[in-house]
Design a protein around this motif. Structure first.
Motif, PDB file in Angstrom:
ATOM      1  N   ARG A  52     125.913 -12.626 -25.403  1.00 55.79           N
ATOM      2  CA  ARG A  52     124.788 -13.467 -26.167  1.00 55.79           C
ATOM      3  C   ARG A  52     123.848 -14.334 -25.385  1.00 55.79           C
ATOM      4  O   ARG A  52     124.515 -14.591 -24.200  1.00 55.79           O
ATOM      5  CB  ARG A  52     125.597 -14.578 -27.290  1.00 55.79           C
ATOM      6  N   ILE A  53     122.638 -13.908 -25.425  1.00 61.58           N
ATOM      7  CA  ILE A  53     121.530 -14.776 -24.821  1.00 61.58           C
ATOM      8  C   ILE A  53     121.791 -16.156 -25.061  1.00 61.58           C
ATOM      9  O   ILE A  53     121.165 -16.641 -26.075  1.00 61.58           O
ATOM     10  CB  ILE A  53     120.101 -14.120 -25.031  1.00 61.58           C
ATOM     11  N   VAL A  54     122.313 -17.189 -24.300  1.00 58.98           N
ATOM     12  CA  VAL A  54     122.363 -18.503 -24.475  1.00 58.98           C
ATOM     13  C   VAL A  54     122.160 -18.922 -23.055  1.00 58.98           C
ATOM     14  O   VAL A  54     122.814 -18.945 -22.207  1.00 58.98           O
ATOM     15  CB  VAL A  54     123.630 -18.892 -25.237  1.00 58.98           C
ATOM     16  N   ALA A  55     121.178 -19.996 -22.936  1.00 61.53           N
ATOM     17  CA  ALA A  55     121.175 -21.076 -21.709  1.00 61.53           C
ATOM     18  C   ALA A  55     122.492 -21.793 -21.385  1.00 61.53           C
ATOM     19  O   ALA A  55     123.076 -22.305 -22.533  1.00 61.53           O
ATOM     20  CB  ALA A  55     120.143 -22.045 -21.784  1.00 61.53           C
ATOM     21  N   CYS A  56     122.762 -21.690 -20.129  1.00 59.75           N
ATOM     22  CA  CYS A  56     124.303 -22.254 -19.866  1.00 59.75           C
ATOM     23  C   CYS A  56     124.093 -23.930 -19.398  1.00 59.75           C
ATOM     24  O   CYS A  56     124.936 -24.513 -19.134  1.00 59.75           O
ATOM     25  CB  CYS A  56     124.830 -21.585 -18.757  1.00 59.75           C
ATOM     26  N   ARG A  57     122.732 -24.144 -19.557  1.00 61.64           N
ATOM     27  CA  ARG A  57     122.386 -25.830 -19.137  1.00 61.64           C
ATOM     28  C   ARG A  57     122.767 -26.229 -17.772  1.00 61.64           C
ATOM     29  O   ARG A  57     123.490 -27.420 -17.670  1.00 61.64           O
ATOM     30  CB  ARG A  57     123.265 -26.702 -20.087  1.00 61.64           C
ATOM     31  N   ILE A  58     122.784 -25.437 -16.681  1.00 59.67           N
ATOM     32  CA  ILE A  58     122.883 -25.732 -15.434  1.00 59.67           C
ATOM     33  C   ILE A  58     122.004 -26.207 -14.700  1.00 59.67           C
ATOM     34  O   ILE A  58     120.854 -25.954 -14.736  1.00 59.67           O
ATOM     35  CB  ILE A  58     123.752 -24.581 -14.702  1.00 59.67           C
ATOM     36  N   GLN A  59     122.010 -27.663 -14.480  1.00 58.39           N
ATOM     37  CA  GLN A  59     120.783 -28.200 -13.559  1.00 58.39           C
ATOM     38  C   GLN A  59     120.271 -27.767 -12.548  1.00 58.39           C
ATOM     39  O   GLN A  59     120.992 -27.176 -11.621  1.00 58.39           O
ATOM     40  CB  GLN A  59     120.836 -29.819 -13.691  1.00 58.39           C
ATOM     41  N   HIS A  60     118.955 -27.954 -12.398  1.00 57.00           N
ATOM     42  CA  HIS A  60     118.231 -27.495 -11.018  1.00 57.00           C
ATOM     43  C   HIS A  60     118.602 -25.900 -10.863  1.00 57.00           C
ATOM     44  O   HIS A  60     118.866 -25.704  -9.593  1.00 57.00           O
ATOM     45  CB  HIS A  60     118.519 -28.378  -9.786  1.00 57.00           C
TER      46      HIS A  60
ATOM     47  N   CYS B 252     116.772 -22.707 -12.527  1.00 57.93           N
ATOM     48  CA  CYS B 252     115.588 -22.009 -12.318  1.00 57.93           C
ATOM     49  C   CYS B 252     115.593 -20.611 -12.047  1.00 57.93           C
ATOM     50  O   CYS B 252     114.446 -19.977 -11.601  1.00 57.93           O
ATOM     51  CB  CYS B 252     114.729 -22.616 -11.585  1.00 57.93           C
ATOM     52  N   GLN B 253     116.812 -19.724 -12.155  1.00 54.45           N
ATOM     53  CA  GLN B 253     116.872 -18.542 -11.513  1.00 54.45           C
ATOM     54  C   GLN B 253     116.205 -17.645 -12.740  1.00 54.45           C
ATOM     55  O   GLN B 253     115.986 -16.577 -12.405  1.00 54.45           O
ATOM     56  CB  GLN B 253     118.381 -18.177 -11.465  1.00 54.45           C
ATOM     57  N   CYS B 254     116.116 -18.204 -13.852  1.00 54.24           N
ATOM     58  CA  CYS B 254     115.610 -17.304 -14.911  1.00 54.24           C
ATOM     59  C   CYS B 254     114.105 -17.236 -14.765  1.00 54.24           C
ATOM     60  O   CYS B 254     113.695 -16.133 -15.586  1.00 54.24           O
ATOM     61  CB  CYS B 254     115.834 -17.653 -16.305  1.00 54.24           C
ATOM     62  N   GLY B 255     113.411 -18.077 -13.940  1.00 51.68           N
ATOM     63  CA  GLY B 255     112.029 -17.956 -13.993  1.00 51.68           C
ATOM     64  C   GLY B 255     111.220 -19.296 -14.535  1.00 51.68           C
ATOM     65  O   GLY B 255     110.317 -19.499 -14.473  1.00 51.68           O
TER      66      GLY B 255
ATOM     67  N   ASP C 285     111.387 -23.534 -15.556  1.00 51.61           N
ATOM     68  CA  ASP C 285     111.470 -24.833 -14.797  1.00 51.61           C
ATOM     69  C   ASP C 285     112.821 -25.348 -15.106  1.00 51.61           C
ATOM     70  O   ASP C 285     113.601 -26.042 -14.440  1.00 51.61           O
ATOM     71  CB  ASP C 285     110.411 -25.827 -14.984  1.00 51.61           C
ATOM     72  N   ASN C 286     113.269 -25.125 -16.343  1.00 53.57           N
ATOM     73  CA  ASN C 286     114.674 -25.773 -17.008  1.00 53.57           C
ATOM     74  C   ASN C 286     114.938 -25.121 -18.161  1.00 53.57           C
ATOM     75  O   ASN C 286     114.320 -24.133 -18.556  1.00 53.57           O
ATOM     76  CB  ASN C 286     114.233 -27.343 -17.159  1.00 53.57           C
TER      77      ASN C 286
END
Length: 256
Positions: A164-172, A174-177, A179-180
């Motif tokens: 499932r496409i869900v942000a993992c909320r790992i700070q700093h 930016c690997q997806c392109g 800023d957050n």
């Protein structure tokens, strides 16, 4: 002459006028039934014979069980024989189920599990292959989807895995392109970098099980794309792959 299993004396071929059972067959019989042919014939506790096409005595797998009848003294005993051609699909299915466990237990970012894992066989393979051919014919996918569909039809079983496409909320990160993660959430179809990583690690863990069991396989994005269109993973945005499995004399997924 002494029996190699129970070590009891037994008559020679000349005295008992029946074919002698080799020591290897005796040991196989003992492993199958936990009783020596000598003891089975003398006590009358020989297991029931299985005959081809005897519906009441089919094994749990539903295949036909054959028997090698061993004649010894006055008794006749059966040793079940399983034909690889009849057991193949069941065996591949069992390996596919083990792949599901391997994928599920693979490492994941922050320990968050967004994976959806399926095993498919039978007529459902034709359904997925049909959708792949349709996608290629209507220019909704590359022409290679049609070729991959033919490969799928030659498979014994299909392993499907999606994240499932869900942000993992790992700070700093930016690997997806973006800023957050908050910016990424505005683009729900763009996978989180760690979604893709988790999916790749799980696939590697799964196909290692197939390789350990010498089952031919190939990771295919085309199958995963068709599975998403068919809604096999439910609602939401997914990134998916399919891994068809086959056990045959020639790997059907190469030299295509």
């Amino acid at each position: 002459m002494m029996c190699g299993v129970c070590r009891n004396p037994r008559k020679s071929r000349e005295k008992n006028r029946s074919p002698e059972i080799s020591e290897s067959i005796r040991h196989i019989f003992y492993r199958q039934h936990r009783i020596c042919p000598c003891e089975a014939s003398s006590t009358g506790t020989a297991p029931a014979l299985y005959r081809p096409n005897t519906q009441s005595q089919l094994p749990p797998t539903g295949g036909v069980r054959y028997a090698l009848v061993l004649k010894h003294n006055a008794g006749a005993h059966a040793m079940p024989i399983y034909r690889e051609e009849q057991e193949r699909r069941r065996l591949v299915r069992e390996i596919c189920e083990k792949m599901m466990i391997a994928a599920r237990t693979a490492p994941k970012a922050k320990g968050i599990d967004n994976l959806s894992i399926l095993t498919i066989d039978g007529e459902e393979l034709q359904t997925i292959a049909g959708r792949m051919k349709e996608m290629a014919a209507t220019n909704r996918a590359p022409a290679g989807f049609d070729r991959d569909a033919d490969n799928l039809l030659n498979a014994d079983c299909l392993f499907l895995i999606a994240t499932r496409i869900v942000a993992c909320r790992i700070q700093h990160c930016c690997q997806c392109g973006f800023d957050n993660c908050q910016e990424k959430d505005k683009h729900p179809k763009v996978p989180c970098h760690y979604n893709s990583c988790d999916l790749g690690i799980a696939q590697g863990s799964a196909v290692s099980v197939a390789a350990d069991n010498r089952v031919d396989n190939r990771i295919m994005r085309s199958i995963g794309k068709a599975a998403i269109e068919l809604g096999l993973f439910g609602k939401g945005e997914f990134l998916a792959y399919g891994i068809p499995l086959a056990a045959s004399g020639k790997n059907p997924f190469f030299d295509r």
